[in-house]
Design an enzyme around this catalytic site. Sequence first.
Site, short mmCIF file in Angstrom:
data_model
loop_
_atom_site.label_atom_id
_atom_site.label_comp_id
_atom_site.label_asym_id
_atom_site.label_seq_id
_atom_site.Cartn_x
_atom_site.Cartn_y
_atom_site.Cartn_z
N ASP A 174 2.25 -38.06 5.75
CA ASP A 174 3.52 -37.34 5.86
C ASP A 174 4.21 -38.73 6.05
OD1 ASP A 174 5.97 -36.83 6.80
OD2 ASP A 174 5.02 -34.71 6.86
N HIS A 175 5.10 -39.16 4.78
CA HIS A 175 5.62 -40.40 5.14
C HIS A 175 6.60 -40.56 6.23
CE1 HIS A 175 9.08 -38.85 2.86
NE2 HIS A 175 9.79 -40.15 3.34
N HIS B 280 7.78 -32.67 7.03
CA HIS B 280 8.53 -33.69 7.71
C HIS B 280 9.21 -33.09 8.96
CE1 HIS B 280 7.70 -35.88 4.15
NE2 HIS B 280 8.82 -35.45 3.24
C1 BG6 Z 1 10.14 -36.34 0.06
C2 BG6 Z 1 10.69 -35.24 -0.56
O1 BG6 Z 1 8.99 -35.86 0.78
O2 BG6 Z 1 10.99 -36.68 1.32
C3 BG6 Z 1 12.17 -35.58 -1.35
O3 BG6 Z 1 10.04 -34.51 -1.47
C4 BG6 Z 1 13.04 -36.00 -0.01
O4 BG6 Z 1 12.72 -34.54 -1.85
C5 BG6 Z 1 12.20 -37.13 0.49
O5 BG6 Z 1 14.00 -36.61 -0.88
C6 BG6 Z 1 13.07 -37.63 1.98
O6 BG6 Z 1 12.44 -38.81 2.22
P1 BG6 Z 1 13.24 -39.87 3.13
O7 BG6 Z 1 12.23 -41.00 3.61
O8 BG6 Z 1 14.34 -40.48 2.05
O9 BG6 Z 1 13.99 -39.02 4.19
#
Ligand code: BG6
Length: 503
Positions: free
Chosen positions: A197-198, A260
């Site tokens: 989960d990034h 997230h």
């Molecule tokens: C991704 C989603 O997991 O996270 C995207 O699929 C979203 O739709 C993105 O834009 C948001 O990530 P960050 O790091 O830009 O907040």
Amino acid sequence: MIDSDEPDNPFAADVPGVEVQPATYVLFGASGDLAAKKLLPAVYNLYAEGRLPERFRLLGVGSRMPEHNFRDHMINAVRQHSRTAVDEQVLESLLERCDYIQGDFTKPALFTKLKEKLHAGDKAVGGPTRRLFYLAVAPRFFGPIAQSLHEVGLARGADPESVLMIEKPFGHDLESAIALNEEVTAAFDESHILRLDHYLGKETVQNLLIFRFANGIFEPLWNRRYIDHVQITAAEDLGTGGRAGYYDQSGAIRDVIQNHVMQLVALTAMEPPAIFDADSIRDEKEKALKSIRCVASARGQYTAGDVDGGPVPGYLEEEDVPPTSTTDTFAALKLEVNNWRWSGTPFYIRAGKRMPRRSTEITIAFRPVPHKPFADPKVAQSIRPNLLTLSIQPNEGASLRIEAKAPGVAQELRPVRMDFLYGETFTRDTPEAYERLILDALRGDATLFTRADEVEQAWRIVDPVIDAWQRNEVPLEPYIAGTPGPASADELIRADGRKWRRL
Ligand code: BG6
């Protein structure tokens, strides 16, 4: 506010000192978008900073791109998307450690070839390397690839050891998530599966644990007695970014809330772990998620409007979106955390696309003072409760709102902020989330990866919401692009006498 000589985040502090075992990073989907934008540049940056082991190889696997194109693909990806300025010599040296094979992910032939390549690669670097199989491919391939790796002896029990790394979506509901977990655990032990989960790779998300558990002053207040409610926002100004084909099947609730945002909820709500290791932290997160249920929700879809000073089309006008789509581009949920710490303190969460600005933050709204000893009723009325905001992006940091006396003879109060901004305090460049997570995977540290039970708990929370939406019990409301979501979201929180933070 904070002296920059303070020790760094302990999550990061140990990284340079930890030995990374010799490794081969096998990237399925090496020719795809995620590889080009994030993964290949992340490997380059880790390599350029000397964080990869001496014996390191990257083996790309792709279904469409022919072998002779990989070199150019890699060069372009790094040049276009690297976080740091590209040193061509370093890039060339990395390329010498890279290889690529083309093949059909569903055919055994690919895996036989892959095994041969891995052996040849080990010979080239002079010894066995741990394998990290990263599946940057459509989720329907997760199970079959894991199974095929198992069949050729590259999964459970393999020597050298191997690890499977997959990224959301982990199913589209609880049932499919359980099925997927069964499929992958049939081939790899749970302890060798890293679900990425990034958000957990983001510095300020990791800092949330440090903030809570390495400071004596917050934790005693971190409960129902002192906290009125918690708000978590994940707002984006962007639309579907050309990914409507995927997004339309998913919507804000599956795309961002289930993973997230639920991770942010879990980190905010969890009990202190006894020790800072992968399982202790994940046990506590899972326990927190287990006590959560959603008691109210709102959903919206954006129509044409203005964002960042320019006109943007509505969701239904976006390419690849069916004109009758009822996909949510905004979702807001009121959560109850039914445990000793949080009972009676709701968590309000919201996520949406085409909001007025990009902002991801957690706000802890404290209870008002119990007694206001000021003679002037105007002064007493003007007192606003303290707010602690942990800002994850775009300006990473923490901010505490307190009441202060305005200068002058009159007794007049003003809210002021005590701010800590990451960028100002720590001059060191923040690594990309993917760099951190790939490095942790190479080191075999699972702390920042989600475990099967957490993923399943998060689906258990959102499934009934999605079901209620499908039964049309909660109307899908339009909101104009560039505004903070539908009126029903305001109503959801106003019904409790509270309001969202301004976006
Ligand atoms: C991704 C989603 O997991 O996270 C995207 O699929 C979203 O739709 C993105 O834009 C948001 O990530 P960050 O790091 O830009 O907040």
